[in-house]
Design a protein around this motif. Structure first.
Motif, PDB file in Angstrom:
ATOM      1  N   SER A 272       0.787  -1.225  -0.226  1.00 52.19           N
ATOM      2  CA  SER A 272      -0.108   0.138   0.012  1.00 52.19           C
ATOM      3  C   SER A 272       0.930   1.172   0.069  1.00 52.19           C
ATOM      4  O   SER A 272       0.331   2.475   0.338  1.00 52.19           O
ATOM      5  CB  SER A 272      -0.888   0.005   1.125  1.00 52.19           C
ATOM      6  N   ASN A 273       2.053   1.060  -0.278  1.00 54.67           N
ATOM      7  CA  ASN A 273       2.863   2.224  -0.107  1.00 54.67           C
ATOM      8  C   ASN A 273       3.982   2.366  -1.253  1.00 54.67           C
ATOM      9  O   ASN A 273       4.449   1.700  -1.733  1.00 54.67           O
ATOM     10  CB  ASN A 273       3.787   2.059   1.063  1.00 54.67           C
ATOM     11  N   TRP A 274       4.038   3.847  -2.031  1.00 56.64           N
ATOM     12  CA  TRP A 274       5.078   3.992  -2.866  1.00 56.64           C
ATOM     13  C   TRP A 274       5.772   5.284  -2.474  1.00 56.64           C
ATOM     14  O   TRP A 274       5.572   5.967  -1.809  1.00 56.64           O
ATOM     15  CB  TRP A 274       4.125   4.340  -4.069  1.00 56.64           C
ATOM     16  N   ALA A 275       7.090   5.233  -3.155  1.00 56.29           N
ATOM     17  CA  ALA A 275       7.874   6.536  -2.711  1.00 56.29           C
ATOM     18  C   ALA A 275       8.818   6.786  -4.025  1.00 56.29           C
ATOM     19  O   ALA A 275       8.988   5.945  -5.158  1.00 56.29           O
ATOM     20  CB  ALA A 275       8.959   5.724  -1.660  1.00 56.29           C
ATOM     21  N   THR A 276       9.464   7.736  -3.884  1.00 59.61           N
ATOM     22  CA  THR A 276      10.242   8.376  -5.181  1.00 59.61           C
ATOM     23  C   THR A 276      11.487   7.687  -5.351  1.00 59.61           C
ATOM     24  O   THR A 276      12.147   7.444  -6.245  1.00 59.61           O
ATOM     25  CB  THR A 276      10.518   9.938  -5.039  1.00 59.61           C
ATOM     26  N   ASP A 277      11.868   7.511  -3.906  1.00 56.92           N
ATOM     27  CA  ASP A 277      13.353   6.408  -4.225  1.00 56.92           C
ATOM     28  C   ASP A 277      13.652   5.832  -2.754  1.00 56.92           C
ATOM     29  O   ASP A 277      12.530   5.899  -1.731  1.00 56.92           O
ATOM     30  CB  ASP A 277      14.647   7.331  -4.271  1.00 56.92           C
ATOM     31  N   ALA A 278      14.540   5.064  -2.620  1.00 58.03           N
ATOM     32  CA  ALA A 278      14.491   4.069  -1.453  1.00 58.03           C
ATOM     33  C   ALA A 278      14.716   4.947  -0.215  1.00 58.03           C
ATOM     34  O   ALA A 278      14.483   4.515   1.032  1.00 58.03           O
ATOM     35  CB  ALA A 278      15.772   2.987  -1.651  1.00 58.03           C
ATOM     36  N   ALA A 279      15.339   6.259  -0.583  1.00 61.79           N
ATOM     37  CA  ALA A 279      15.682   7.098   0.649  1.00 61.79           C
ATOM     38  C   ALA A 279      14.180   7.569   1.400  1.00 61.79           C
ATOM     39  O   ALA A 279      14.113   8.066   2.373  1.00 61.79           O
ATOM     40  CB  ALA A 279      16.658   8.362   0.204  1.00 61.79           C
ATOM     41  N   HIS A 280      13.161   7.540   0.595  1.00 62.00           N
ATOM     42  CA  HIS A 280      12.004   8.257   1.114  1.00 62.00           C
ATOM     43  C   HIS A 280      11.040   7.075   1.488  1.00 62.00           C
ATOM     44  O   HIS A 280       9.804   7.263   1.692  1.00 62.00           O
ATOM     45  CB  HIS A 280      11.450   9.158   0.174  1.00 62.00           C
ATOM     46  N   GLU A 281      11.463   5.711   1.509  1.00 65.02           N
ATOM     47  CA  GLU A 281      10.484   4.905   1.848  1.00 65.02           C
ATOM     48  C   GLU A 281      10.298   4.956   3.292  1.00 65.02           C
ATOM     49  O   GLU A 281      11.190   5.554   4.075  1.00 65.02           O
ATOM     50  CB  GLU A 281      11.152   3.335   1.752  1.00 65.02           C
TER      51      GLU A 281
END
Length: 407
Positions: A272-281
């Motif tokens: 249920s989750n999306w991020a621009t890159d791994a640093a913003h997970e």
């Protein structure tokens, strides 16, 4: 934080943990969750442990930060007395309720108590949830000045009619303002969305997604609306006042979200989750899915340390009485046996993109891999590399995948 407290054994008055909780603790991250149980109004779909002003039975919101600090201090002593190593908080998360109903000084007081008791790791993720109508530019700047790094706004929808069904009070046009203010303050931004509200159309959902994407947040969550028993919305559905969204519609909403978010440059890292890159997970939520250690502060808060799970009394009045008298607010707990821990490991790790190491599955579980690939439920390339990663179809049928690899 939601629903009735689970069954379990009584928690000891001193809160002391069994010795097994310390096994391997140095190899696990430690996080802190602080529950702020106050809301201006109770949304019809919500069964979280929250209270409006008329439900507090004489408890004052203005006293809450000091009570939470007492629990933080007691928690530090309990961990030491239970033989656990001192670990700085890798993540701190303020949830609710609406944490930002409290003054920034109260949130800062609680955060500083965490730092004083355990320390806060360099580069730690420090998040608070907020409603778009509960903050302004000055409030957000004060959060950043106090040490917060991230804010998660409960946007839910961009369609006024859908917000009205959910009984959310903010104007969707306020979302761009609060996102800009948070950016100006130097905070990372997450937006929370809900799909499947009764009466919501696919075009409504598309409008909400496009509005959210236009704000260029670092992170988005999109949760299917779960109608919980005991809520106002459940009663409305039972009376026939509103018609719930069916499973096929929910799947259509999810597929649209994944497609639009991927096209906008977001990657899914949890169902249920999306991020621009791994640093913003969300590192705090990843710690839950990876079964790390966390201490939950506040009424109804849940904690987990080394396979021991416990939960606090729910009502703020009962919580205040306990912490002010020096008694642990924990009311029940359970020690997970090996079989339960393994089932939870599979259930939680299967939700995240990095997946489960196939070699860690039981022999019957490993024998299911070829069939799961054939059924297009897991990624064949990832499986060849030794990891079970859900496909889009697999994410929609995640529970079925778990049943097959854990039977």
């Amino acid at each position: 934080m939601a629903g009735a407290l689970p069954l379990g054994d009584p928690a000891p008055a001193d809160g002391r943990l069994p010795s097994l909780a310390s096994v391997g603790a140095s190899d696990r991250d430690f996080g802190v969750y602080l529950h702020v149980p106050f809301c201006k109004v109770r949304c019809g779909y919500c069964d979280f442990n929250t209270y409006t002003a008329t439900e507090l039975r004489g408890v004052k919101q203005s006293d809450y930060a000091s009570q939470a600090v007492l629990e933080v201090q007691a928690a530090g002593r309990i961990l030491t007395d239970s033989g656990l190593p001192s670990r700085p908080a890798a993540t701190v998360f303020f949830g609710g309720g609406t944490p930002t109903l409290l003054p920034v000084t109260d949130l800062a007081k609680m955060l500083h108590a965490v730092g004083d008791e355990w320390g806060i790791a360099p580069g730690a993720e420090v998040t608070t949830e907020a409603n778009p109508d509960s903050v302004d530019a000055g409030y957000l700047q004060s959060l950043r000045d106090a040490g917060f790094t991230r804010v998660s706004f409960g946007m839910q929808s961009a369609v006024p009619r859908v917000l009205a069904t959910l009984e959310r009070t903010h104007d969707p046009e306020r979302v761009p303002l609060v996102v800009a203010w948070a950016r100006d303050a130097g905070l990372d931004v997450s937006l929370d969305l809900i799909y499947g509200t009764p009466g919501e159309t696919i075009d409504d959902w598309r409008a909400s997604l496009e509005h959210a994407i236009a704000q260029a947040p670092d992170h988005l969550s999109a949760y299917s609306l779960i109608v919980e028993e005991g809520t106002k919305l459940a009663r409305q559905i039972r009376r026939g006042d509103v018609v719930p969204t069916n499973d096929d519609q929910q799947a259509e909403f999810y597929e649209l979200a994944d497609g639009l978010l991927a096209a906008a440059g977001y990657h899914w890292y949890e169902v249920s989750n999306w991020a621009t890159d791994a640093a913003h997970e969300s590192r705090h939520n990843l710690s839950y899915w990876r079964s790390q250690d966390w201490w939950g502060i506040g009424p109804g808060a849940h904690s987990h340390v080394g396979g021991v799970r416990w939960w606090n009394v729910k009502h703020p009045a009962a919580y205040a009485e306990r912490v002010l008298s020096g008694v642990s607010p924990a009311v029940g707990r359970e020690t997970l046996d090996d079989a339960t821990r393994e089932l939870e490991r599979i259930l939680l790790l299967s939700r995240i993109r990095s997946g489960i190491p196939i070699a860690s599955l039981s022999a019957p579980g490993r024998r299911e891999i070829a069939g799961l690939i054939a059924d297009e439920l897991i990624n064949a390339r990832a499986a060849l590399a030794g990891a079970l990663e859900l496909t889009l179809k697999g994410r929609l049928l995640a529970d079925a995948v778990v049943r097959r690899i854990s039977d």
